[in-house]
Design an enzyme around this catalytic site. Structure first.
Site, PDB file in Angstrom:
ATOM      1  N   GLY A  75       0.841  -1.191   0.000  1.00 21.86           N
ATOM      2  CA  GLY A  75       0.000   0.000   0.000  1.00 21.86           C
ATOM      3  C   GLY A  75       0.877   1.242   0.000  1.00 21.86           C
ATOM      4  O   GLY A  75       0.769   2.092  -0.858  1.00 21.86           O
ATOM      5  N   PRO A 115      11.996  -9.304  15.361  1.00 23.99           N
ATOM      6  CA  PRO A 115      13.155  -8.816  14.601  1.00 23.99           C
ATOM      7  C   PRO A 115      13.189  -9.306  13.158  1.00 23.99           C
ATOM      8  O   PRO A 115      13.858  -8.692  12.318  1.00 23.99           O
ATOM      9  CB  PRO A 115      14.362  -9.351  15.390  1.00 23.99           C
ATOM     10  N   GLU A 120       7.960   3.367   8.680  1.00 27.30           N
ATOM     11  CA  GLU A 120       8.533   4.483   7.921  1.00 27.30           C
ATOM     12  C   GLU A 120      10.032   4.647   8.162  1.00 27.30           C
ATOM     13  O   GLU A 120      10.779   4.960   7.242  1.00 27.30           O
ATOM     14  CB  GLU A 120       7.869   5.825   8.291  1.00 27.30           C
TER      15      GLU A 120
END
Lengths: 757, 345
Positions: A257, A651, A724
């Site tokens: 997306g 992780p 991000e």
């Protein structure tokens, strides 16, 4: 609402699964094709296909649609356009989704006016996909063409201050001190203009919607590609006057997306419209070129001035940005603020303006605003470090700040310094010759090493989840959240398993259905944090019920023990003070006679913490490039991305997120650009062959380091999110490495061959 | 997609007859380009003559020492064919520099010759394009044209031929064998593709209904001194901004024979025979290479400045020629941007 469970005074147990590199449970379904995406669901009856017709002009008006010609083709069911769409919701607010910016949202098929090229102007519905596509291709439409402008420079004189109105947008920080004077007085200074052009998200999965029309009086099932089913639900419900139950959105898997699916896209409107009007199951899928008709990372021009004293301490910072938006909405990003958050400067000023051009409204795209600002400020910081005669890494550490200068607040946690140190060590930064053009490889290629930092919000949104423990001991947790590939399924499974001390195999997490408890769109790196906390809350609520039931058992070893004083592990509830006092959860369920134990949980931002603290994730990126100077070719041969983002829940999937972020950043640095033709008012490289993103051959060694932070302020579960942060700094680090390799400073992305000739 | 009929021909003459017997027919080879174009509604054949069953997949040695490549041999089978690898490594290298393994497995040699341009405007029905619709204009003259040409262009079209393979075939001086309604003929590779002139809708010199049956390579394959240098926006699956295919015959440091062609700069693989002659009989040197490069681009015309416009290709093209000639001369890949080997330095 208590968000914290007392940590048992014991070492971590085997059942501690949060923080372990667990593989995604949905992986086999994805690689075998069993995982269904929106355009793959079967429907109960026959299915019709809608194909969208896109405007070839950027501005003007439709004067005639020759729908009759197309309706005469056998198998064509209907042509929808502004001429025959029934009257729908009248007010703008019906079209405002949860993350819409200010302005008037675009209303598909609402009126004959064309506001951007590739605007959807009609939907052709036919018995087969091929027929719908063919009919759409021969649908004649007459337009009155109007003058338009898609050139940011032409529109720049009409720039205006970016208005508030969009969720999450933070206006530029207030000015401090006297930038003009400080800049004039400083011995070392840089000033530059930094540019990147429009970029489109281009997830692999095209936007698509399948509406399963179940017949009279029965609810539709709307399978949609989105990053947030609840956001689509309220949008569809408001526009079509449906109840929320009638507008059930299902989105189990999302094939990428990156922000493009935050807002409902027009195909879901089209598919629902056609299904309601034709009382029939309908599927609408965009084609690849139409993936360039939606929002994009806005073309932005940034001006930066920076100055330091002789020692290298920053004295002045000015960061101004001008971004494009559409004529009808004011898409805003937080662009310039990050510069002020990252560095300590006595004199600073910031400005962020928009200007309107004739394109569709830009949209959030991975690290929106921060990716933009980070490229500019981290390039300028790098340039100033050379002017000041300091190593670029030392220069950043010299100007490091332990409080957020823009809000004068402490950080809830900040280990960017450790990111610098650990990243530098892994990269071998101490072997760097500071002189530009000083390093070459065994083949004679110029070698450059660059560093840059990044910063992103650690934010929480309201989220809810439900946990159901069945009599057979299987725990099912659900939330209407999303997994666009990030790993939501696995981390929520881990969180639930750990909270109730159950084996992973005994836990299922479900998402992507508006019949589940509400969750925010998957964006902003907030899913792990927000939904994770809601999952924990729901499981704890089940745990409390279990404890009560356990205490009702005859001679309960847990009699009189408070919830805060027990731990859930290995399928048992145990008293912290004496772990031999325990009851197996299976025994509790058997003794209770209940068919299931269920509870809902919630989480949300902590307003007091938000007032007192600045909450951010950080990263430091180290990049090696090799440059063939004669030919202008740049290869990124090594990347180390050191990330401080609170607690890492998994992780393995977190690393994958960061790897993807680095690849994204390399694409932004070297090749990504939607070519805007200002004569046509249109992006022209609208396909995967000509819109370049990295291929495997472009990607070499990438190292990811997580510098974990203990932070129960930013989040009740200590998580900041990694969606991000991984990509931030990458583009600047590449550009900085190119400078180190060649002595040439490129301030315009992408760094294509021609820019180094 | 428009409706179409399809015939599966089993022999070349049958295919030619089938094609001639239908209006708006097209030959279907691997389909990697034609089917895309049909989906985009850019090509609208009402009949396809499928060539999949034609016995034209062999690669065979010719009596004159050359090699015949069947028109329906796939690009992959050609690139990995032992005779091609050994005697015409330049051809292997160019094929493997193009597309992706999946595409090369399906694409045929004949189809490679006939692929259409990748000019953005050719692919966009909303944009005027003389190649797609003669007389509508050329959007590339002023718009973004990074993918377009700087040599042999006309005011009606600045599109480029996108093939890598054809750049080698031009340098190798291949011959194209075709069969049509009027029988068989051969076309020198230089004459196969054409410049846009006033008729950019025509990519090549095939007559209506003519079918490529084979590509003949002459005996000389320049296996000792060759290179294909391809400069592009990413390391794979990108068309050339500029590419150079070079084949040399060397005697010591003296160039006895030189052939080279450029891709990404013109409507056809670009050869400059005068420039080739400048190399022959000369001692290889950077100065010589620079003079040759300057000659090739002496008449070049760029269409606008900046990254989106293609004037940079003139300087890039010169540098690419110099580098490619150096690589072919020395056969040392001091730097090879095609295959970046230093993954973990």
């Amino acid at each position: 609402m208590s968000q914290t469970i007392a940590t048992p005074p014991t070492v971590r147990l085997d059942s501690d699964v949060v923080g372990k590199p667990i593989s995604r449970p949905e992986g086999p379904a994805k690689v075998s094709g069993a995982a269904k995406y929106a355009a793959e669901f079967s429907v109960t009856g026959p299915l019709w296909y809608g194909y969208v017709v896109s405007s070839p002009i950027a501005k003007g008006k439709i004067t005639k649609i020759y729908a009759d010609e197309v309706l005469a083709i056998p198998g064509v069911q209907q042509v929808f356009s502004h001429e025959n769409v029934p009257s729908l919701a009248w007010f703008d607010r019906a079209y405002k989704d949860d993350v819409a910016p200010g302005g008037s949202p675009f209303r598909p098929l609402h009126e004959p006016e064309i506001m951007f090229s590739q605007q959807p102007v009609a939907l052709v519905v036919a018995d087969t996909f091929e027929l719908a596509r063919y009919a759409a291709s021969v649908l004649r439409i007459d337009y009155d063409v109007a003058e338009f402008n898609t050139n940011l420079e032409v529109a720049a004189p009409k720039a205006f201050d970016a208005p508030k109105g969009k969720t999450g947008f933070v206006p530029p920080p207030k000015p401090k001190g006297d930038v003009e004077q400080a800049y004039a007085d400083a011995p070392h200074k840089v000033a530059g203009e930094y540019v990147h052009h429009a970029q489109h998200h281009n997830p692999m999965e095209m936007f698509g919607t399948t509406v399963d029309w179940l017949g009279d009086g029965k609810k539709m099932k709307i399978y949609d590609k989105t990053q947030g089913a609840p956001n689509v639900q309220q949008y569809i419900a408001k526009i079509f006057g449906l109840s929320k139950e009638e507008a059930r959105i299902i989105s189990k898997f999302t094939g990428g997306g990156f922000g493009s699916g935050l807002r409902p896209q027009y195909q879901v409107f089209m598919a629902v419209l056609a299904a309601l009007e034709l009382e029939h199951s309908v599927r609408v899928v965009m084609d690849r070129s139409q993936m360039f008709s939606m929002g994009h990372r806005p073309h932005t021009v940034q001006d930066i001035r920076l100055a330091s004293d002789d020692q290298g301490y920053l004295q002045a910072m000015e960061h101004n940005a001008l971004a494009e938006t559409s004529q009808f909405e004011d898409e805003t990003e937080t662009v310039v603020n990050w510069s002020g958050i990252l560095y300590k400067v006595p004199n600073s000023q910031f400005d962020y303006k928009l200007t309107k051009i004739d394109v569709n409204t830009p949209a959030d795209m991975r690290a929106p605003g921060a990716a933009t600002g980070s490229f500019a400020i981290e390039s300028a910081i790098d340039e100033l470090s050379y002017k000041a005669g300091r190593d670029p890494l030392d220069f950043r550490l010299l100007n490091y700040t332990y409080t957020d200068p823009t809000e004068n607040k402490p950080f809830s946690s900040k280990r960017l310094d450790d990111c610098y140190h650990e990243g530098a060590k892994r990269f071998g930064w101490d072997q760097r010759n500071p002189e530009p053009r000083s390093m070459r490889d065994e083949n004679g290629l110029l070698v450059g090493w660059g560093v840059a930092a990044g910063c992103w919000d650690a934010s929480m949104q309201k989220a809810a989840a439900k946990a159901v423990l069945a009599a057979d001991g299987h725990l099912t947790v659900s939330s209407a959240t999303n997994d666009q590939g990030a790993g939501t399924y696995v981390i929520m499974t881990q969180m639930a398993a750990q909270t109730l001390g159950l084996p992973l195999a005994q836990v299922t997490f479900e998402l992507g259905d508006t019949e589940m408890p509400e969750a925010p769109v998957q964006g902003g790196s907030w899913t792990a944090n927000s939904v994770g906390a809601a999952v924990k809350d729901a499981c704890q609520a089940v745990g409390k019920k279990l404890l009560k039931l356990a205490q009702k058992m005859d001679d309960s070893p847990l009699a009189g023990v408070d919830f805060e004083d027990v731990q859930f592990a290995d399928g048992h509830i145990r008293a912290n003070e004496d772990i031999s006092r325990s009851v197996a959860i299976a025994d509790i369920l058997a003794a209770s006679g209940e068919a299931k134990i269920e509870a809902e949980g919630k989480a949300g931002p902590n307003p007091i913490n938000m007032l007192k603290y600045s909450m951010h994730s950080h990263n430091a990126v180290f990049v090696e490039v090799k440059v063939d100077e004669d030919l202008g070719t740049i290869h990124v041969t090594r990347v180390v991305d050191a990330v401080a983002a609170g607690r890492i829940m998994n992780p393995k999937t977190a690393r994958s997120q960061v790897l993807g972020g680095v690849v994204w950043g390399i694409g932004m640095a070297l090749m990504e650009e939607a070519y805007l033709n200002n004569d046509l008012g249109r992006y022209v490289n609208h396909n995967y062959a000509e819109y370049h993103i990295p291929v495997n051959a472009d990607i070499k060694k990438i190292d990811v380091i997580f510098v974990e932070e203990e932070d129960d302020i930013a989040s009740p579960i200590g998580v900041k999110g990694v969606g991000e942060i991984g990509m931030l700094g990458v583009a600047a680090a590449v550009a900085n490495a190119v400078y180190h390799a060649t002595g040439k400073r490129v301030r315009e992305l992408p760094l294509t061959i021609d820019k180094l000739l | 997609m428009n409706s179409f009929t399809l015939t599966q021909a089993t022999a070349a003459d049958e295919a030619v007859r089938d094609y001639a017997g239908h209006e708006h027919a097209a030959y279907l080879g691997g389909g990697t380009n034609l089917v895309d174009l049909m989906k985009y509604n850019l090509e609208r054949p009402s009949h396809l003559t499928s060539l999949g069953l034609l016995p034209l997949t062999d690669i065979t040695s010719l009596p004159d020492g050359g090699l015949r490549l069947g028109a329906l041999a796939t690009n992959a089978d050609t690139a990995w064919h032992p005779e091609v690898e050994k005697r015409y490594p330049l051809l292997s290298q160019t094929i493997l520099a193009g597309a992706t393994p999946q595409l090369r497995n399906a694409a045929t040699n004949g189809g490679n010759l006939n692929q259409r341009t990748r000019c953005y405007y050719f692919y966009d029905l909303a944009a005027p394009c003389n190649k797609r619709e003669p007389g509508t204009g050329c959007s590339a003259l002023t718009g973004p044209n990074r993918v377009c040409g700087v040599l042999g262009t006309s005011e009606s079209c600045i599109a480029t031929n996108p093939s890598d393979m054809c750049v080698a075939l031009a340098a190798l001086e291949a011959t194209v064998r075709v069969q049509g309604p009027n029988g068989e003929r051969t076309i020198k590779f230089d004459d196969y593709h054409r410049l846009p002139g006033d008729h950019p809708e025509k990519d090549n010199t095939l007559e209506p209904g003519e079918l490529v049956t084979a590509i003949d390579l002459p005996a000389e394959g320049y296996a000792d001194h060759f290179t294909y240098l391809k400069l592009r926006d990413r390391s794979s699956y990108a068309f050339a901004l500029v590419s150079v295919a070079v084949g040399l015959k060397m005697n010591g440091n003296t160039i006895e024979k030189a052939r080279f062609a450029l891709g990404g700069v013109a409507h056809k693989p670009w050869r400059d025979q005068e420039a080739e002659k400048m190399l022959e009989g000369q001692t290889a040197s950077p100065d010589l290479f620079r003079k040759v490069a300057a000659k090739v681009f002496a008449e070049a015309k760029g269409y606008g400045e900046g990254s989106l416009h293609n004037s940079f290709k003139i300087e890039l093209g010169k540098r690419a020629i110099v580098r490619a000639l150096k690589q072919a001369t020395e056969m040392k890949y001091e730097v090879n941007p095609n295959v970046f080997l230093n993954s973990n330095p």
